[in-house]
Design an enzyme around this catalytic site. Structure first.
Site, mmCIF file in Angstrom:
data_model
loop_
_atom_site.group_PDB
_atom_site.id
_atom_site.type_symbol
_atom_site.label_atom_id
_atom_site.label_comp_id
_atom_site.label_asym_id
_atom_site.label_seq_id
_atom_site.Cartn_x
_atom_site.Cartn_y
_atom_site.Cartn_z
ATOM 1 N N CYS A 48 -13.710 -12.516 -7.585
ATOM 2 C CA CYS A 48 -13.812 -11.838 -8.876
ATOM 3 C C CYS A 48 -13.010 -10.542 -8.738
ATOM 4 C CB CYS A 48 -15.282 -11.567 -9.177
ATOM 5 S SG CYS A 48 -15.565 -10.863 -10.793
ATOM 6 N N CYS A 84 -2.705 -2.687 2.473
ATOM 7 C CA CYS A 84 -2.866 -1.267 2.131
ATOM 8 C C CYS A 84 -4.326 -0.854 1.971
ATOM 9 C CB CYS A 84 -2.094 -0.926 0.868
ATOM 10 S SG CYS A 84 -2.839 -1.587 -0.635
ATOM 11 N N CYS A 90 -0.499 -7.360 -5.071
ATOM 12 C CA CYS A 90 -1.275 -6.121 -5.028
ATOM 13 C C CYS A 90 -0.549 -5.066 -5.871
ATOM 14 C CB CYS A 90 -1.394 -5.664 -3.577
ATOM 15 S SG CYS A 90 -2.160 -4.051 -3.386
ATOM 16 N N CYS A 106 0.603 -2.048 -3.211
ATOM 17 C CA CYS A 106 1.642 -2.200 -2.174
ATOM 18 C C CYS A 106 2.553 -3.395 -2.406
ATOM 19 C CB CYS A 106 1.007 -2.287 -0.791
ATOM 20 S SG CYS A 106 0.214 -3.870 -0.472
ATOM 21 N N CYS A 132 -7.150 -5.500 -0.110
ATOM 22 C CA CYS A 132 -5.819 -5.923 0.337
ATOM 23 C C CYS A 132 -5.710 -5.690 1.848
ATOM 24 C CB CYS A 132 -4.771 -5.106 -0.412
ATOM 25 S SG CYS A 132 -3.094 -5.335 0.207
HETATM 26 ZN ZN LIG Z 1 -2.041 -3.711 -1.132
#
Ligand SMILES: [Zn+2]
Length: 128
Positions: A114, A93, A42, A45, A90
């Site tokens: 995607c 976060c 990510c 985070c 995510c």
């Molecule tokens: Zn994250």
């Protein structure tokens, strides 16, 4: 993290995509044709989200994966703009990552994640 801090930390496109559920223009992201061996984290985070082994060429201009790392993403129905889509974010976060479609190319999952390049951070495995 505070909105102001995030605005400082992230570039404008990344902020727009991850915090405002935006979409980067197709074929412009840094990873849509990336084939390196590694893991995708990510970009907000740092949680691990995808492995390069699950990435495939979808022809859409966005990085596509047939599977996410277990527990790393949250799936939610998104009905904005009058379209029924499945939003992927995510799990740590809450950053918006992209959308999930049920037309994946592989028999194992049948799914296509995607994902926007700017939501991802690739860490390549060191070549032996
Ligand atoms: Zn994250």
């Amino acid at each position: 993290m505070e909105k102001k801090e995030l605005q400082k930390k992230l570039d404008p496109m990344t902020y727009h995509v991850t915090q405002e559920q935006g979409t980067e223009p197709a074929f412009t992201g840094k990873y849509w044709k990336e084939h390196a061996n590694g893991s995708y984290y990510c970009s907000v985070c740092g949680q691990k989200l995808f492995e390069s082994g699950t990435k495939f060429d979808s022809g859409t201009g966005w990085p596509s994966f047939d599977k996410a790392v277990a527990g790393s993403v949250k799936i939610r129905q998104d009905e904005r703009y009058g379209m029924k889509r499945t939003e992927v974010s995510c799990s740590k976060c809450g950053a918006h990552l992209g959308h999930l479609f049920e037309d994946g190319p592989t028999e194992t999952t049948g799914q296509r994640f995607c994902i926007n390049s700017c939501s991802l951070d690739l860490k390549e495995k060191s070549k032996k």
